[in-house]
Design a protein around this motif. Structure first.
Motif, PDB file in Angstrom:
ATOM      1  N   ARG A 116       0.853  -1.585  -0.022  1.00  0.00           N
ATOM      2  CA  ARG A 116       0.396  -0.140   0.096  1.00  0.00           C
ATOM      3  C   ARG A 116       0.963   1.015   0.147  1.00  0.00           C
ATOM      4  O   ARG A 116       0.468   2.154  -0.265  1.00  0.00           O
ATOM      5  CB  ARG A 116      -0.989  -0.011   0.731  1.00  0.00           C
ATOM      6  N   GLY A 117       1.967   1.238   0.793  1.00  0.00           N
ATOM      7  CA  GLY A 117       3.091   2.037   0.501  1.00  0.00           C
ATOM      8  C   GLY A 117       4.109   2.264  -0.245  1.00  0.00           C
ATOM      9  O   GLY A 117       3.994   3.522  -1.343  1.00  0.00           O
ATOM     10  N   LEU A 118       4.174   1.218  -1.652  1.00  0.00           N
ATOM     11  CA  LEU A 118       5.560   1.078  -2.465  1.00  0.00           C
ATOM     12  C   LEU A 118       4.846   1.181  -3.825  1.00  0.00           C
ATOM     13  O   LEU A 118       5.037   1.896  -4.689  1.00  0.00           O
ATOM     14  CB  LEU A 118       6.426   0.406  -2.247  1.00  0.00           C
ATOM     15  N   VAL A 119       3.157   0.030  -4.195  1.00  0.00           N
ATOM     16  CA  VAL A 119       3.074   0.251  -5.126  1.00  0.00           C
ATOM     17  C   VAL A 119       2.024   1.579  -6.242  1.00  0.00           C
ATOM     18  O   VAL A 119       1.093   1.473  -5.266  1.00  0.00           O
ATOM     19  CB  VAL A 119       1.903  -0.952  -5.238  1.00  0.00           C
ATOM     20  N   PRO A 120       2.199   2.327  -7.146  1.00  0.00           N
ATOM     21  CA  PRO A 120       0.689   2.695  -7.438  1.00  0.00           C
ATOM     22  C   PRO A 120      -0.180   2.169  -7.765  1.00  0.00           C
ATOM     23  O   PRO A 120      -0.715   0.791  -7.637  1.00  0.00           O
ATOM     24  CB  PRO A 120       0.730   2.829  -8.873  1.00  0.00           C
ATOM     25  N   VAL A 121      -1.662   2.916  -7.406  1.00  0.00           N
ATOM     26  CA  VAL A 121      -2.684   2.174  -6.980  1.00  0.00           C
ATOM     27  C   VAL A 121      -3.497   1.123  -8.831  1.00  0.00           C
ATOM     28  O   VAL A 121      -3.851   0.529  -7.956  1.00  0.00           O
ATOM     29  CB  VAL A 121      -4.023   3.222  -7.178  1.00  0.00           C
ATOM     30  N   PRO A 122      -3.146   1.599 -10.100  1.00  0.00           N
ATOM     31  CA  PRO A 122      -3.234   0.192 -10.778  1.00  0.00           C
ATOM     32  C   PRO A 122      -3.138  -1.315 -10.630  1.00  0.00           C
ATOM     33  O   PRO A 122      -3.796  -1.737 -11.208  1.00  0.00           O
ATOM     34  CB  PRO A 122      -3.282   1.138 -12.185  1.00  0.00           C
ATOM     35  N   ARG A 123      -1.955  -0.896  -9.865  1.00  0.00           N
ATOM     36  CA  ARG A 123      -0.995  -2.619  -9.446  1.00  0.00           C
ATOM     37  C   ARG A 123      -1.289  -2.765  -8.478  1.00  0.00           C
ATOM     38  O   ARG A 123      -0.458  -4.058  -8.042  1.00  0.00           O
ATOM     39  CB  ARG A 123       0.275  -1.889 -10.633  1.00  0.00           C
ATOM     40  N   ARG A 124      -2.199  -2.014  -7.735  1.00  0.00           N
ATOM     41  CA  ARG A 124      -1.754  -2.395  -5.829  1.00  0.00           C
ATOM     42  C   ARG A 124      -3.048  -3.766  -6.083  1.00  0.00           C
ATOM     43  O   ARG A 124      -2.358  -4.707  -5.162  1.00  0.00           O
ATOM     44  CB  ARG A 124      -2.868  -1.600  -5.346  1.00  0.00           C
ATOM     45  N   ALA A 125      -3.705  -4.334  -6.599  1.00  0.00           N
ATOM     46  CA  ALA A 125      -4.476  -5.190  -6.273  1.00  0.00           C
ATOM     47  C   ALA A 125      -3.649  -6.406  -6.297  1.00  0.00           C
ATOM     48  O   ALA A 125      -4.325  -7.257  -6.022  1.00  0.00           O
ATOM     49  CB  ALA A 125      -6.150  -5.378  -7.121  1.00  0.00           C
ATOM     50  N   ARG A 126      -2.986  -6.516  -7.959  1.00  0.00           N
ATOM     51  CA  ARG A 126      -2.205  -7.746  -8.432  1.00  0.00           C
ATOM     52  C   ARG A 126      -1.721  -8.053  -7.177  1.00  0.00           C
ATOM     53  O   ARG A 126      -1.539  -9.124  -6.709  1.00  0.00           O
ATOM     54  CB  ARG A 126      -1.894  -7.260  -9.789  1.00  0.00           C
ATOM     55  N   TYR A 127      -0.806  -7.262  -6.879  1.00  0.00           N
ATOM     56  CA  TYR A 127       0.419  -7.579  -5.572  1.00  0.00           C
ATOM     57  C   TYR A 127      -0.534  -7.832  -4.021  1.00  0.00           C
ATOM     58  O   TYR A 127       0.429  -8.712  -3.200  1.00  0.00           O
ATOM     59  CB  TYR A 127       1.542  -6.554  -5.405  1.00  0.00           C
ATOM     60  N   LEU A 128      -1.211  -7.300  -4.094  1.00  0.00           N
ATOM     61  CA  LEU A 128      -2.247  -7.491  -2.453  1.00  0.00           C
ATOM     62  C   LEU A 128      -3.021  -9.117  -2.500  1.00  0.00           C
ATOM     63  O   LEU A 128      -2.716  -9.734  -1.222  1.00  0.00           O
ATOM     64  CB  LEU A 128      -3.501  -6.004  -2.508  1.00  0.00           C
ATOM     65  N   THR A 129      -3.281  -9.608  -3.818  1.00  0.00           N
ATOM     66  CA  THR A 129      -3.626 -11.069  -3.929  1.00  0.00           C
ATOM     67  C   THR A 129      -2.977 -11.706  -4.071  1.00  0.00           C
ATOM     68  O   THR A 129      -3.102 -12.723  -3.621  1.00  0.00           O
ATOM     69  CB  THR A 129      -4.583 -10.709  -5.014  1.00  0.00           C
ATOM     70  N   LEU A 130      -1.963 -11.564  -4.579  1.00  0.00           N
ATOM     71  CA  LEU A 130      -0.713 -11.854  -4.685  1.00  0.00           C
ATOM     72  C   LEU A 130      -0.223 -12.815  -3.271  1.00  0.00           C
ATOM     73  O   LEU A 130       0.572 -13.698  -2.258  1.00  0.00           O
ATOM     74  CB  LEU A 130       0.730 -11.723  -5.306  1.00  0.00           C
ATOM     75  N   ALA A 131       0.186 -11.759  -2.212  1.00  0.00           N
ATOM     76  CA  ALA A 131       0.440 -12.281  -0.519  1.00  0.00           C
ATOM     77  C   ALA A 131      -0.105 -12.737   0.310  1.00  0.00           C
ATOM     78  O   ALA A 131      -0.068 -14.159   0.904  1.00  0.00           O
ATOM     79  CB  ALA A 131       0.578 -10.279  -0.397  1.00  0.00           C
ATOM     80  N   SER A 132      -2.188 -12.563  -0.627  1.00  0.00           N
ATOM     81  CA  SER A 132      -2.681 -13.661   0.608  1.00  0.00           C
ATOM     82  C   SER A 132      -2.190 -15.085  -0.041  1.00  0.00           C
ATOM     83  O   SER A 132      -2.461 -15.807   0.475  1.00  0.00           O
ATOM     84  CB  SER A 132      -4.369 -13.132  -0.128  1.00  0.00           C
ATOM     85  N   GLN A 133      -2.458 -14.868  -1.563  1.00  0.00           N
ATOM     86  CA  GLN A 133      -2.031 -16.035  -2.536  1.00  0.00           C
ATOM     87  C   GLN A 133      -1.003 -17.125  -1.891  1.00  0.00           C
ATOM     88  O   GLN A 133      -1.144 -18.579  -1.532  1.00  0.00           O
ATOM     89  CB  GLN A 133      -2.499 -16.251  -3.372  1.00  0.00           C
ATOM     90  N   LEU A 134      -0.030 -16.348  -1.383  1.00  0.00           N
ATOM     91  CA  LEU A 134       1.562 -16.813  -1.166  1.00  0.00           C
ATOM     92  C   LEU A 134       1.328 -17.170  -0.057  1.00  0.00           C
ATOM     93  O   LEU A 134       1.270 -18.598   0.680  1.00  0.00           O
ATOM     94  CB  LEU A 134       2.895 -15.727  -1.315  1.00  0.00           C
ATOM     95  N   GLU A 135       0.595 -16.792   1.037  1.00  0.00           N
ATOM     96  CA  GLU A 135       0.207 -16.814   2.444  1.00  0.00           C
ATOM     97  C   GLU A 135      -0.361 -18.472   2.226  1.00  0.00           C
ATOM     98  O   GLU A 135      -0.278 -19.326   3.369  1.00  0.00           O
ATOM     99  CB  GLU A 135      -0.708 -16.238   3.541  1.00  0.00           C
ATOM    100  N   ARG A 136      -1.192 -18.543   1.616  1.00  0.00           N
ATOM    101  CA  ARG A 136      -2.804 -19.620   1.542  1.00  0.00           C
ATOM    102  C   ARG A 136      -1.560 -20.650   1.422  1.00  0.00           C
ATOM    103  O   ARG A 136      -2.059 -22.070   1.782  1.00  0.00           O
ATOM    104  CB  ARG A 136      -3.646 -19.814   0.841  1.00  0.00           C
ATOM    105  N   GLU A 137      -0.516 -20.614   0.177  1.00  0.00           N
ATOM    106  CA  GLU A 137      -0.022 -22.101  -0.686  1.00  0.00           C
ATOM    107  C   GLU A 137       0.813 -22.201   0.581  1.00  0.00           C
ATOM    108  O   GLU A 137       1.487 -22.918   1.599  1.00  0.00           O
ATOM    109  CB  GLU A 137       1.143 -21.399  -1.240  1.00  0.00           C
ATOM    110  N   ILE A 138       1.581 -21.503   1.897  1.00  0.00           N
ATOM    111  CA  ILE A 138       2.457 -22.281   2.747  1.00  0.00           C
ATOM    112  C   ILE A 138       1.254 -22.908   3.824  1.00  0.00           C
ATOM    113  O   ILE A 138       2.177 -23.802   4.426  1.00  0.00           O
ATOM    114  CB  ILE A 138       3.494 -21.247   3.772  1.00  0.00           C
ATOM    115  N   ARG A 139      -0.044 -22.412   4.549  1.00  0.00           N
ATOM    116  CA  ARG A 139      -0.939 -23.246   5.215  1.00  0.00           C
ATOM    117  C   ARG A 139      -1.093 -24.786   4.690  1.00  0.00           C
ATOM    118  O   ARG A 139      -1.841 -25.670   5.972  1.00  0.00           O
ATOM    119  CB  ARG A 139      -1.135 -21.979   5.345  1.00  0.00           C
ATOM    120  N   THR A 140      -1.100 -24.655   3.666  1.00  0.00           N
ATOM    121  CA  THR A 140      -1.728 -25.384   3.101  1.00  0.00           C
ATOM    122  C   THR A 140      -1.000 -27.026   2.390  1.00  0.00           C
ATOM    123  O   THR A 140      -1.098 -27.742   2.092  1.00  0.00           O
ATOM    124  CB  THR A 140      -2.287 -25.278   1.611  1.00  0.00           C
ATOM    125  N   VAL A 141       0.721 -26.760   2.896  1.00  0.00           N
ATOM    126  CA  VAL A 141       1.635 -27.530   2.344  1.00  0.00           C
ATOM    127  C   VAL A 141       1.500 -29.219   3.819  1.00  0.00           C
ATOM    128  O   VAL A 141       1.276 -28.238   4.537  1.00  0.00           O
ATOM    129  CB  VAL A 141       2.999 -26.388   2.456  1.00  0.00           C
TER     130      VAL A 141
END
Length: 215
Positions: free
Chosen positions: A190-215
Motif C-alpha cells: 500500500r505504501g510502495l505500489v501505484p494504485v492501478p497495480r496494487r490489487a495484483r500484489y495484494l492478491t499475491l500476498a494472500s495467495q502465497l500465505e495460503r500456499e504455505i498454510r496448505t503445504v
C-alpha cells in the motif's frame, strides 16, 4: 561406505538437535552436554564432528544460507516481475522456518552474538542486496513508485521481515509466521505500489500465505 553413511547420519542428527535447542532456548543457554543428551549421542561422537559449539553454529548458519539461496534460485527460474520475485523469496524463507528447526535456528543465530566466519556471509547482508536489486527492478517495471528511497525501503523490509520472527518467537507459534509476512506485505504494498497495480500484489500476498498454510 556403511561407516561413512553412519557418520553422516550422526552428524546430521547432532546438527538437527543443536538447531532445535538453539531455536528454543538460545545459543548462550545451550551447552554441548545439552546437545549430546538431546541428540542421544556420545560426547566422543559430537567432538569427532565438531570441536566447539561455535562450529555447530557455523554449520547451522551455512545450511540455512544454502536453503535460502536455493529458494532464490527456484524463484528466479520462474518468469515473474521483480516485485513478485522478492515477495516469493520472503515467503519461501518463511516456509523454511515453518518446516524445520535448522532455518529457524539459523535466523536466531544471526541475531545473536555469533560471529559469521568467511566465506559465509551474514544472511542480512545477502537479503539487503537482494531487496535492493529487486526494488530497483520493480521501479524500472513501474511496480513501485519511482521516487522511493531504495536503500531505506530495503532496510525497512529486511528489518520488518526479521522482526516478525524475532518478536513472534516469544509471542506465538512459528506457524503464524506466514500470516505476519502477509501482513507485512499488505502494508508495504500500500505504501510502495501505484494504485492501478496494487490489487495484483495484494492478491499475491494472500495467495502465497495460503500456499504455505496448505503445504
Amino acid at each position: 561406505m556403511a561407516r561413512q553413511l553412519r557418520a553422516e547420519q550422526t552428524r546430521a542428527t547432532i546438527i538437527t538437535a543443536a538447531a532445535d535447542l538453539f531455536d528454543r532456548q538460545g545459543y548462550e543457554s545451550t551447552s554441548l552436554s545439552d546437545i549430546v543428551e538431546h541428540a542421544q549421542v556420545t560426547k566422543g561422537a559430537l567432538y569427532f564432528h565438531f570441536a566447539a559449539k561455535e562450529d555447530l553454529a557455523y554449520a547451522i548458519m551455512e545450511l540455512q544460507s544454502r536453503a535460502s539461496r536455493q529458494v532464490l534460485r527456484e524463484v528466479e527460474s520462474r518468469t515473474c516481475s521483480s516485485l513478485e520475485a522478492l515477495m516469493r523469496t520472503t515467503f519461501g524463507i518463511a516456509r523454511l522456518a515453518v518446516e524445520g528447526p535448522i532455518p529457524r535456528a539459523g535466523l536466531r543465530l544471526a541475531t545473536a552474538e555469533v560471529a559469521v566466519r568467511p566465506p559465509l556471509r551474514h544472511p542480512f547482508a545477502e537479503w539487503l542486496e537482494l531487496a535492493t536489486r529487486k526494488l530497483l527492478g520493480a521501479v524500472r517495471e513501474s511496480d513501485v513508485h519511482p521516487d522511493i528511497d531504495i536503500d531505506a525501503v530495503a532496510h525497512s523490509l529486511v528489518y520488518f521481515f526479521v522482526g516478525t520472527r524475532v518478536a513472534g518467537r516469544s509471542l506465538e507459534p512459528v506457524a503464524r509466521l506466514p500470516r505476519r509476512v502477509a501482513e507485512m506485505w499488505h502494508l508495504m504494498i500500500r505504501g510502495l505500489v501505484p494504485v492501478p497495480r496494487r490489487a495484483r500484489y495484494l492478491t499475491l500476498a494472500s495467495q502465497l500465505e495460503r500456499e504455505i498454510r496448505t503445504v
